[in-house]
Scaffold this motif. Structure first.
Motif, PDB file in Angstrom:
ATOM      1  N   SER A 290       0.792  -1.221  -0.003  1.00  0.00           N
ATOM      2  CA  SER A 290      -0.068   0.206   0.024  1.00  0.00           C
ATOM      3  C   SER A 290       0.952   1.310   0.073  1.00  0.00           C
ATOM      4  CB  SER A 290      -0.979  -0.151   1.004  1.00  0.00           C
ATOM      5  OG  SER A 290      -1.809  -1.104   1.044  1.00  0.00           O
ATOM      6  N   SER A 340      -3.050   9.025   3.491  1.00  0.00           N
ATOM      7  CA  SER A 340      -3.202   7.875   4.138  1.00  0.00           C
ATOM      8  C   SER A 340      -2.791   6.908   3.341  1.00  0.00           C
ATOM      9  CB  SER A 340      -4.781   8.011   4.596  1.00  0.00           C
ATOM     10  OG  SER A 340      -4.995   6.511   5.206  1.00  0.00           O
ATOM     11  N   TYR A 342      -4.581   4.190   3.892  1.00  0.00           N
ATOM     12  CA  TYR A 342      -5.595   3.266   4.202  1.00  0.00           C
ATOM     13  C   TYR A 342      -5.515   2.031   4.746  1.00  0.00           C
ATOM     14  CZ  TYR A 342      -7.281   7.114   1.049  1.00  0.00           C
ATOM     15  OH  TYR A 342      -7.881   8.157   0.313  1.00  0.00           O
ATOM     16  N   GLN A 345      -7.726  -1.058   4.317  1.00  0.00           N
ATOM     17  CA  GLN A 345      -8.161  -1.273   3.010  1.00  0.00           C
ATOM     18  C   GLN A 345      -7.172  -2.176   2.506  1.00  0.00           C
ATOM     19  OE1 GLN A 345     -10.868   0.112   1.000  1.00  0.00           O
ATOM     20  NE2 GLN A 345     -11.382   0.651   3.020  1.00  0.00           N
ATOM     21  N   ALA A 350      -6.766   0.188  -1.781  1.00  0.00           N
ATOM     22  CA  ALA A 350      -6.037   1.721  -1.178  1.00  0.00           C
ATOM     23  C   ALA A 350      -5.475   2.548  -2.340  1.00  0.00           C
ATOM     24  CB  ALA A 350      -4.909   1.280  -0.179  1.00  0.00           C
ATOM     25  N   ARG A 353      -8.725   4.066  -3.896  1.00  0.00           N
ATOM     26  CA  ARG A 353      -9.119   5.278  -2.918  1.00  0.00           C
ATOM     27  C   ARG A 353      -8.334   6.545  -3.229  1.00  0.00           C
ATOM     28  NH1 ARG A 353     -11.690   4.003   2.019  1.00  0.00           N
ATOM     29  NH2 ARG A 353     -11.389   6.038   2.360  1.00  0.00           N
ATOM     30  N   THR A 354      -6.966   6.126  -3.398  1.00  0.00           N
ATOM     31  CA  THR A 354      -5.869   7.428  -3.504  1.00  0.00           C
ATOM     32  C   THR A 354      -6.174   8.028  -4.963  1.00  0.00           C
ATOM     33  OG1 THR A 354      -4.169   5.979  -2.436  1.00  0.00           O
ATOM     34  CG2 THR A 354      -3.412   7.874  -3.734  1.00  0.00           C
TER      35      THR A 354
END
Length: 380
Positions: A290, A340, A342, A345, A350, A353-354
């Protein structure tokens, strides 16, 4: 030199140099090809697993080689992290010289050993060698070491533009191969005997395997786990990292230099007064996959750079044993510019999400630039 601009920084330099030539921008295609995923015959999949199959006794040894002054972030860390979480091989992060490996476009890591120390401990060579993209393709120490490992029987895996490094070592001459879309022309110009294979995320020929762009590191490592330990282990690791499929399918026509890509890179680079440093706090036990993917993504917007920080200058050890050195010694970071990873996740989630966060801050066009560099099909 800022390592951030070594890969794809060249794009911005070219675009800035050509900024006055509107005709050149207009000559670029306005879009990529339709994303129709081709079918891969089962015999190709079987041949890939056969090429990667481990024939030895005990646990195989996997060496991930890095060049100290600049090695691609995901190619070096994500490959290591996925293989180590599978716990099916002894994975060693190597460098050509003593000292840390500066990754690009972000992160700095302490390797496990130099190639000289590895050779002393493993005179028979590695079973597999992972070759990331590097700041130069023809480093003499890397060339000699790869040739030696190949002679000793190692399976050489060139991830992303690491295929250019493998090609520079003469290990792709007359072989089928692929690489990151942006560097394909350069690789074929330097090694015209290479037989380029389109619409495949990974290609095997003899003891050499190559992949497409940066995010191909995840399916490539899952295929290697499958070949070493079987599909059940690969499926378990895939669930753990959030990857739904790790087959060979790819749509090469979906990745190319387009007018929207070029104009967005140019616009973002020209807005030099409006660039952000996004702080990522290093914490012991964090997920290195991540971390690598998120730091990589934030550093490819041409509007921002990921910067790691910690209260101590000492390296922190991630969940699977990567030792990451902080860029800055800080007790905190500006809250609205802290990224973050995450931790709740899975790594692939992740990354999504980024990309959503990048869209919210810099717009969809910038997120598309990031995804194109990562050679990543965004999951909607």
């Amino acid at each position: 030199m800022s390592k951030r601009v070594i890969v794809f920084g060249g794009i911005a330099v070219v675009l800035l140099g050509l900024a006055g030539f509107g005709g050149w921008i207009l000559s670029l295609p306005s879009t990529t090809a339709a994303a129709e995923v081709p079918r891969v015959p089962q015999e190709e999949t079987d041949a890939m697993l056969s090429a990667l199959h481990y024939e030895g006794e005990g646990r195989p040894v996997v060496a991930v080689i890095g060049l100290n002054d600049a090695t691609e972030t995901n190619d070096y860390i994500t490959t290591t992290g996925i293989l180590r979480r599978a716990d099916v091989a002894d994975v060693v992060m190597l460098a050509t010289e003593e000292g840390p490996v500066q990754l690009y476009p972000a992160l700095r890591v302490e390797p496990d050993a130099t190639i000289a120390a590895f050779d002393a401990e493993h005179p028979e060579g590695a079973d597999y060698v992972i070759v990331p993209a590097m700041s130069r393709d023809d480093d003499p120490a890397v060339m000699a070491w790869l040739q030696d490992q190949s002679r000793k029987g190692a399976t050489i895996i060139g991830v992303c533009a690491g295929a250019k490094v493998v090609g520079a070592a003469g290990l792709l001459d007359g072989r089928r191969a692929t690489t990151h879309w942006y560097y394909l022309g350069e690789m074929l110009e330097r090694n015209p005997s290479i037989d380029y294979v389109a619409d495949r995320r990974m290609v095997a020929d003899g003891n050499v395997v190559t992949t497409t762009g940066i995010t191909a590191a995840m399916p490539m490592m899952l295929a290697l786990i499958d070949a070493i330990a079987g599909p059940e282990k690969a499926e378990a690791v895939a669930r753990d990292v959030g990857v739904e499929a790790w087959d060979m399918r790819h749509v090469s026509g979906a990745f190319k230099l387009t007018r929207p890509f070029a104009t967005r890179v140019l616009a973002n680079r020209m807005a030099f007064w409006n660039h952000d440093d996004w702080g990522i706090e290093l914490e012991a036990g964090m997920d290195e996959v991540s971390l690598a993917m998120i730091a990589d993504a934030w550093s490819r917007t041409y509007r921002s750079q990921a910067v790691t920080f910690a209260a101590s200058p000492s390296a922190i050890t991630t969940a699977n044993g990567a030792r990451i050195l902080p860029d800055r010694v800080e007790n905190g970071w500006q809250e609205d510019r802290t990224a973050s990873i995450y931790p709740d996740q899975r790594p692939a989630d992740a990354l999504d999400r980024t990309l959503e966060a990048i869209t919210g801050l810099y717009g969809e066009a910038t997120t598309n630039v990031v995804a194109m560099q990562l050679e990543y099909f965004r999951r909607r």
